[in-house]
Design a protein around this motif. Structure first.
Motif, mmCIF file in Angstrom:
data_model
loop_
_atom_site.group_PDB
_atom_site.id
_atom_site.type_symbol
_atom_site.label_atom_id
_atom_site.label_comp_id
_atom_site.label_asym_id
_atom_site.label_seq_id
_atom_site.Cartn_x
_atom_site.Cartn_y
_atom_site.Cartn_z
ATOM 1 N N SER A 178 -73.220 3.531 39.824
ATOM 2 C CA SER A 178 -74.100 4.634 40.524
ATOM 3 C C SER A 178 -73.088 5.780 40.348
ATOM 4 C CB SER A 178 -74.045 4.294 42.000
ATOM 5 O OG SER A 178 -74.702 3.261 42.533
ATOM 6 N N ARG A 179 -71.524 5.578 40.475
ATOM 7 C CA ARG A 179 -70.576 6.550 40.139
ATOM 8 C C ARG A 179 -71.032 7.359 38.750
ATOM 9 N NH1 ARG A 179 -66.197 7.852 37.603
ATOM 10 N NH2 ARG A 179 -66.095 5.862 36.690
ATOM 11 N N VAL A 180 -71.081 6.519 37.574
ATOM 12 C CA VAL A 180 -71.230 7.286 36.344
ATOM 13 C C VAL A 180 -72.698 7.876 36.098
ATOM 14 C CG1 VAL A 180 -69.451 5.544 35.261
ATOM 15 C CG2 VAL A 180 -71.938 5.050 35.259
ATOM 16 N N LEU A 181 -73.718 7.262 36.822
ATOM 17 C CA LEU A 181 -74.954 7.852 36.730
ATOM 18 C C LEU A 181 -75.093 9.263 37.556
ATOM 19 C CD1 LEU A 181 -77.202 4.781 37.564
ATOM 20 C CD2 LEU A 181 -77.133 6.052 35.388
ATOM 21 N N LYS A 182 -74.250 9.247 38.375
ATOM 22 C CA LYS A 182 -74.200 10.610 39.249
ATOM 23 C C LYS A 182 -73.222 11.698 38.641
ATOM 24 C CE LYS A 182 -75.071 9.256 44.047
ATOM 25 N NZ LYS A 182 -74.868 9.346 45.753
ATOM 26 N N GLU A 183 -72.346 10.997 37.986
ATOM 27 C CA GLU A 183 -71.344 12.114 37.074
ATOM 28 C C GLU A 183 -72.141 12.626 36.097
ATOM 29 O OE1 GLU A 183 -67.911 9.906 35.861
ATOM 30 O OE2 GLU A 183 -66.903 10.264 37.429
ATOM 31 N N SER A 184 -73.312 11.709 35.455
ATOM 32 C CA SER A 184 -74.286 12.387 34.381
ATOM 33 C C SER A 184 -75.450 13.092 35.110
ATOM 34 C CB SER A 184 -74.681 11.218 33.436
ATOM 35 O OG SER A 184 -73.571 10.611 32.945
ATOM 36 N N GLY A 185 -75.402 13.465 36.117
ATOM 37 C CA GLY A 185 -76.450 14.187 36.944
ATOM 38 C C GLY A 185 -77.525 13.552 37.792
ATOM 39 N N ALA A 186 -77.555 12.205 37.978
ATOM 40 C CA ALA A 186 -78.591 11.713 38.668
ATOM 41 C C ALA A 186 -78.232 12.273 40.264
ATOM 42 C CB ALA A 186 -78.215 10.386 38.777
ATOM 43 N N VAL A 187 -79.300 12.483 40.808
ATOM 44 C CA VAL A 187 -79.195 13.334 42.225
ATOM 45 C C VAL A 187 -79.086 12.234 43.367
ATOM 46 C CG1 VAL A 187 -80.100 15.490 41.567
ATOM 47 C CG2 VAL A 187 -81.575 13.568 42.346
ATOM 48 N N GLU A 188 -79.735 11.005 43.031
ATOM 49 C CA GLU A 188 -79.565 10.047 44.096
ATOM 50 C C GLU A 188 -79.749 8.500 43.394
ATOM 51 O OE1 GLU A 188 -82.099 10.273 47.911
ATOM 52 O OE2 GLU A 188 -83.207 8.984 46.979
#
Length: 201
Positions: A178-188
């Protein structure tokens, strides 16, 4: 033998499943995912079934797990708000040995049932983490640090994501992904698992 709701599990066995409440769980700021959907406790008949699914060449179990999870998702969240669904990557050597990624089979099936775009290819492993289940809980968090990477950041930017795994134990793998997904711009990111070894409140 009667089967429950046309899935491959008899009514007697269905009655033994240790289902969790139909709700979204929030595990707090120590986790990178925003909330969690979990079908049941990792115990009893489900624990045995997941072990057979993963280690005893029972890939067809994904249909039952996927249908039960899809039903749970429909009860606890608005699927129209979710853009993509992604599964936790599996080490290539382990996947070749097993013949399949158990989380991907479920993710792909849920995507078809709920008509959510499946994008597991965007998330990969940066390094081999070994077998998490064989490690002490205290080592699992550090073991997965930096172990995953987003291969196509443009595919997750601005998206709301379902992140699929088979078991939530410490939550470290789901949290790191989840951390790397959010770092790539995922909002939730909503973590979704068949079973949990954690006690939810």
């Amino acid at each position: 033998m009667e089967f429950h709701n046309k899935i491959s599990i008899c009514n007697e066995c269905y009655g033994k499943i240790p289902f969790l409440d139909d709700k979204l769980y929030e595990l707090g700021p120590l986790y990178s995912f925003d909330n969690c959907i979990c079908l049941c406790e990792y115990s009893g008949i489900i624990k045995d079934a997941i072990k057979r699914y993963k280690f005893y060449n029972k890939p067809a179990f994904y249909r039952t797990f996927g249908k039960l999870l899809a039903d749970k998702i429909m009860k606890v969240t608005q699927i129209d708000n979710i853009d993509i669904i992604i599964s936790i990557p599996l080490n290539k050597d382990r996947q070749n040995q097993r013949g399949y990624n158990q989380s991907y089979l479920i993710s792909n099936y849920i995507s078809k049932l709920l008509k959510i775009s499946e994008k597991s290819y965007v998330l990969g492993k940066a390094r081999n983490t070994g077998v998490q289940s064989l490690m002490k809980r205290s080592l699992r968090v550090t073991n997965v640090e930096g172990a995953y990477k987003v291969l196509y950041p443009e595919k997750v930017k601005g998206k709301k994501v379902f992140l699929i795994d088979d078991i939530l134990t410490t939550g470290s793998t789901l949290s790191e992904c989840s951390r790397v997904l959010k770092e790539s711009g995922a909002v939730e990111v909503t973590a979704v698992a068949i079973a949990s070894g954690k006690k939810f409140t």
